[in-house]
Design a protein around this motif. Structure first.
Motif, PDB file in Angstrom:
ATOM      1  N   LEU A   1       0.833  -1.198   0.000  1.00 49.89           N
ATOM      2  CA  LEU A   1       0.000   0.000   0.000  1.00 49.89           C
ATOM      3  C   LEU A   1       0.871   1.253   0.000  1.00 49.89           C
ATOM      4  O   LEU A   1       0.597   2.210  -0.717  1.00 49.89           O
ATOM      5  CB  LEU A   1      -0.944   0.000   1.207  1.00 49.89           C
ATOM      6  CG  LEU A   1      -1.895   1.196   1.301  1.00 49.89           C
ATOM      7  CD1 LEU A   1      -2.729   1.355   0.047  1.00 49.89           C
ATOM      8  CD2 LEU A   1      -2.790   1.048   2.530  1.00 49.89           C
ATOM      9  N   HIS A   2       1.955   1.236   0.783  1.00 45.18           N
ATOM     10  CA  HIS A   2       2.886   2.373   0.809  1.00 45.18           C
ATOM     11  C   HIS A   2       3.445   2.634  -0.594  1.00 45.18           C
ATOM     12  O   HIS A   2       3.452   3.776  -1.067  1.00 45.18           O
ATOM     13  CB  HIS A   2       4.022   2.114   1.797  1.00 45.18           C
ATOM     14  CG  HIS A   2       5.161   3.056   1.659  1.00 45.18           C
ATOM     15  ND1 HIS A   2       5.115   4.356   2.110  1.00 45.18           N
ATOM     16  CD2 HIS A   2       6.381   2.904   1.075  1.00 45.18           C
ATOM     17  CE1 HIS A   2       6.252   4.958   1.819  1.00 45.18           C
ATOM     18  NE2 HIS A   2       7.041   4.098   1.199  1.00 45.18           N
ATOM     19  N   ALA A   3       3.910   1.588  -1.257  1.00 46.42           N
ATOM     20  CA  ALA A   3       4.515   1.750  -2.588  1.00 46.42           C
ATOM     21  C   ALA A   3       3.499   2.288  -3.594  1.00 46.42           C
ATOM     22  O   ALA A   3       3.813   3.178  -4.390  1.00 46.42           O
ATOM     23  CB  ALA A   3       5.082   0.416  -3.070  1.00 46.42           C
ATOM     24  N   ARG A   4       2.274   1.777  -3.539  1.00 43.25           N
ATOM     25  CA  ARG A   4       1.250   2.254  -4.473  1.00 43.25           C
ATOM     26  C   ARG A   4       0.876   3.704  -4.207  1.00 43.25           C
ATOM     27  O   ARG A   4       0.684   4.484  -5.132  1.00 43.25           O
ATOM     28  CB  ARG A   4       0.022   1.358  -4.405  1.00 43.25           C
ATOM     29  CG  ARG A   4       0.268   0.002  -5.024  1.00 43.25           C
ATOM     30  CD  ARG A   4      -0.972  -0.808  -5.057  1.00 43.25           C
ATOM     31  NE  ARG A   4      -0.750  -2.083  -5.703  1.00 43.25           N
ATOM     32  CZ  ARG A   4      -1.728  -2.852  -6.112  1.00 43.25           C
ATOM     33  NH1 ARG A   4      -2.980  -2.483  -5.964  1.00 43.25           N
ATOM     34  NH2 ARG A   4      -1.457  -3.996  -6.681  1.00 43.25           N
ATOM     35  N   GLN A   5       0.751   4.068  -2.938  1.00 48.80           N
ATOM     36  CA  GLN A   5       0.406   5.455  -2.622  1.00 48.80           C
ATOM     37  C   GLN A   5       1.566   6.384  -2.964  1.00 48.80           C
ATOM     38  O   GLN A   5       1.350   7.475  -3.485  1.00 48.80           O
ATOM     39  CB  GLN A   5       0.002   5.591  -1.158  1.00 48.80           C
ATOM     40  CG  GLN A   5      -1.355   4.986  -0.884  1.00 48.80           C
ATOM     41  CD  GLN A   5      -1.867   5.295   0.501  1.00 48.80           C
ATOM     42  OE1 GLN A   5      -1.232   5.978   1.292  1.00 48.80           O
ATOM     43  NE2 GLN A   5      -3.046   4.781   0.809  1.00 48.80           N
ATOM     44  N   GLN A   6       2.794   5.963  -2.669  1.00 46.24           N
ATOM     45  CA  GLN A   6       3.962   6.781  -2.972  1.00 46.24           C
ATOM     46  C   GLN A   6       4.061   7.024  -4.478  1.00 46.24           C
ATOM     47  O   GLN A   6       4.399   8.130  -4.904  1.00 46.24           O
ATOM     48  CB  GLN A   6       5.223   6.110  -2.452  1.00 46.24           C
ATOM     49  CG  GLN A   6       6.442   7.005  -2.527  1.00 46.24           C
ATOM     50  CD  GLN A   6       7.636   6.392  -1.824  1.00 46.24           C
ATOM     51  OE1 GLN A   6       7.733   5.181  -1.676  1.00 46.24           O
ATOM     52  NE2 GLN A   6       8.551   7.229  -1.395  1.00 46.24           N
ATOM     53  N   ALA A   7       3.738   6.023  -5.288  1.00 45.52           N
ATOM     54  CA  ALA A   7       3.768   6.186  -6.748  1.00 45.52           C
ATOM     55  C   ALA A   7       2.760   7.240  -7.207  1.00 45.52           C
ATOM     56  O   ALA A   7       2.949   7.860  -8.246  1.00 45.52           O
ATOM     57  CB  ALA A   7       3.487   4.850  -7.428  1.00 45.52           C
ATOM     58  N   LEU A   8       1.726   7.454  -6.403  1.00 42.46           N
ATOM     59  CA  LEU A   8       0.708   8.459  -6.729  1.00 42.46           C
ATOM     60  C   LEU A   8       0.980   9.794  -6.038  1.00 42.46           C
ATOM     61  O   LEU A   8       0.185  10.717  -6.110  1.00 42.46           O
ATOM     62  CB  LEU A   8      -0.680   7.935  -6.332  1.00 42.46           C
ATOM     63  CG  LEU A   8      -1.150   6.712  -7.108  1.00 42.46           C
ATOM     64  CD1 LEU A   8      -2.373   6.098  -6.455  1.00 42.46           C
ATOM     65  CD2 LEU A   8      -1.435   7.094  -8.558  1.00 42.46           C
ATOM     66  N   GLY A   9       2.124   9.874  -5.337  1.00 39.84           N
ATOM     67  CA  GLY A   9       2.506  11.119  -4.682  1.00 39.84           C
ATOM     68  C   GLY A   9       1.986  11.288  -3.274  1.00 39.84           C
ATOM     69  O   GLY A   9       2.017  12.383  -2.719  1.00 39.84           O
ATOM     70  N   VAL A  10       1.507  10.203  -2.658  1.00 41.13           N
ATOM     71  CA  VAL A  10       0.967  10.257  -1.298  1.00 41.13           C
ATOM     72  C   VAL A  10       1.986   9.648  -0.340  1.00 41.13           C
ATOM     73  O   VAL A  10       2.433   8.516  -0.535  1.00 41.13           O
ATOM     74  CB  VAL A  10      -0.376   9.489  -1.205  1.00 41.13           C
ATOM     75  CG1 VAL A  10      -0.897   9.476   0.218  1.00 41.13           C
ATOM     76  CG2 VAL A  10      -1.394  10.090  -2.153  1.00 41.13           C
ATOM     77  N   GLN A  11       2.356  10.409   0.687  1.00 42.22           N
ATOM     78  CA  GLN A  11       3.286   9.911   1.696  1.00 42.22           C
ATOM     79  C   GLN A  11       2.521   9.119   2.750  1.00 42.22           C
ATOM     80  O   GLN A  11       1.391   9.472   3.099  1.00 42.22           O
ATOM     81  CB  GLN A  11       4.010  11.075   2.368  1.00 42.22           C
ATOM     82  CG  GLN A  11       4.861  11.883   1.414  1.00 42.22           C
ATOM     83  CD  GLN A  11       5.948  11.041   0.768  1.00 42.22           C
ATOM     84  OE1 GLN A  11       6.662  10.304   1.436  1.00 42.22           O
ATOM     85  NE2 GLN A  11       6.069  11.147  -0.538  1.00 42.22           N
ATOM     86  N   THR A  12       3.123   8.056   3.277  1.00 44.65           N
ATOM     87  CA  THR A  12       2.472   7.251   4.305  1.00 44.65           C
ATOM     88  C   THR A  12       3.387   7.062   5.499  1.00 44.65           C
ATOM     89  O   THR A  12       4.615   7.162   5.390  1.00 44.65           O
ATOM     90  CB  THR A  12       2.065   5.861   3.775  1.00 44.65           C
ATOM     91  OG1 THR A  12       3.244   5.130   3.421  1.00 44.65           O
ATOM     92  CG2 THR A  12       1.135   5.962   2.581  1.00 44.65           C
ATOM     93  N   VAL A  13       2.765   6.801   6.625  1.00 43.96           N
ATOM     94  CA  VAL A  13       3.466   6.448   7.857  1.00 43.96           C
ATOM     95  C   VAL A  13       2.870   5.114   8.310  1.00 43.96           C
ATOM     96  O   VAL A  13       1.648   4.992   8.416  1.00 43.96           O
ATOM     97  CB  VAL A  13       3.261   7.529   8.945  1.00 43.96           C
ATOM     98  CG1 VAL A  13       3.857   7.085  10.269  1.00 43.96           C
ATOM     99  CG2 VAL A  13       3.844   8.860   8.492  1.00 43.96           C
ATOM    100  N   PRO A  14       3.706   4.105   8.572  1.00 47.02           N
ATOM    101  CA  PRO A  14       3.175   2.799   8.966  1.00 47.02           C
ATOM    102  C   PRO A  14       2.962   2.679  10.473  1.00 47.02           C
ATOM    103  O   PRO A  14       3.642   3.318  11.269  1.00 47.02           O
ATOM    104  CB  PRO A  14       4.279   1.837   8.517  1.00 47.02           C
ATOM    105  CG  PRO A  14       5.539   2.640   8.668  1.00 47.02           C
ATOM    106  CD  PRO A  14       5.145   4.060   8.321  1.00 47.02           C
ATOM    107  N   ALA A  15       1.989   1.840  10.826  1.00 45.29           N
ATOM    108  CA  ALA A  15       1.760   1.429  12.214  1.00 45.29           C
ATOM    109  C   ALA A  15       1.340  -0.034  12.162  1.00 45.29           C
ATOM    110  O   ALA A  15       0.620  -0.439  11.250  1.00 45.29           O
ATOM    111  CB  ALA A  15       0.687   2.281  12.871  1.00 45.29           C
ATOM    112  N   GLU A  16       1.784  -0.814  13.139  1.00 49.93           N
ATOM    113  CA  GLU A  16       1.469  -2.243  13.126  1.00 49.93           C
ATOM    114  C   GLU A  16       0.221  -2.601  13.906  1.00 49.93           C
ATOM    115  O   GLU A  16      -0.370  -3.649  13.682  1.00 49.93           O
ATOM    116  CB  GLU A  16       2.651  -3.048  13.660  1.00 49.93           C
ATOM    117  CG  GLU A  16       3.835  -3.043  12.722  1.00 49.93           C
ATOM    118  CD  GLU A  16       4.959  -3.936  13.200  1.00 49.93           C
ATOM    119  OE1 GLU A  16       4.738  -4.768  14.104  1.00 49.93           O
ATOM    120  OE2 GLU A  16       6.067  -3.791  12.663  1.00 49.93           O
TER     121      GLU A  16
END
Length: 131
Positions: free
Chosen positions: A13-28
């Motif tokens: 999900l991070h990689a797909r959002q980053q490809a669209l210009g959206v930054q993400t922060v993960p939490a487990e």
């Protein structure tokens, strides 16, 4: 904010959002997500329904809590439920919890893009001839 106890799913999900210009922060898990939400606001929260045994809340309970009592300053961030369960079941459960959108797994690229556009995180495509 992307909450998913499965590192590979969170990374996808991070990689797909980053490809669209959206930054993400993960939490487990939910406790980590709540701590992050208390530190700073997020434009959206993407949470898996099943957050595993380490999590105090599942994704639906977390969604209900965030919608009932937003954390930090300002209004509650939109919540997107992620699930591998049949769409009808978790979509209905997500709606009852107050989610703003539902995405099934494996992720559909078009559905993710539509969701990000709906949430205002990605601009809609420009139409030819318009400025």
């Amino acid at each position: 904010l992307v909450i998913d106890p499965h590192p590979l799913a969170a990374e996808e999900l991070h990689a797909r959002q980053q490809a669209l210009g959206v930054q993400t922060v993960p939490a487990e898990h939910s406790s980590e997500a709540i701590a992050l939400l208390l530190q700073s606001p997020f434009d959206a929260v993407f949470t898996e329904v099943d957050l595993g045994p380490e999590s105090l809340l599942d994704g639906l309970a977390l969604c209900r809590q965030l919608k009932r009592q937003p954390l930090g300053a300002g209004p509650a961030a939109p919540v997107v439920i992620l699930s591998v369960q049949p769409a009808e079941v978790d979509r209905a459960r997500g709606n009852l919890a107050g989610c703003d959108a539902y995405l099934g797994k494996p992720l559909d690229e078009e559905a993710l893009l539509r969701t990000l556009q709906h949430l205002g995180l990605v601009a809609p495509p420009r139409r030819p001839g318009r400025r």
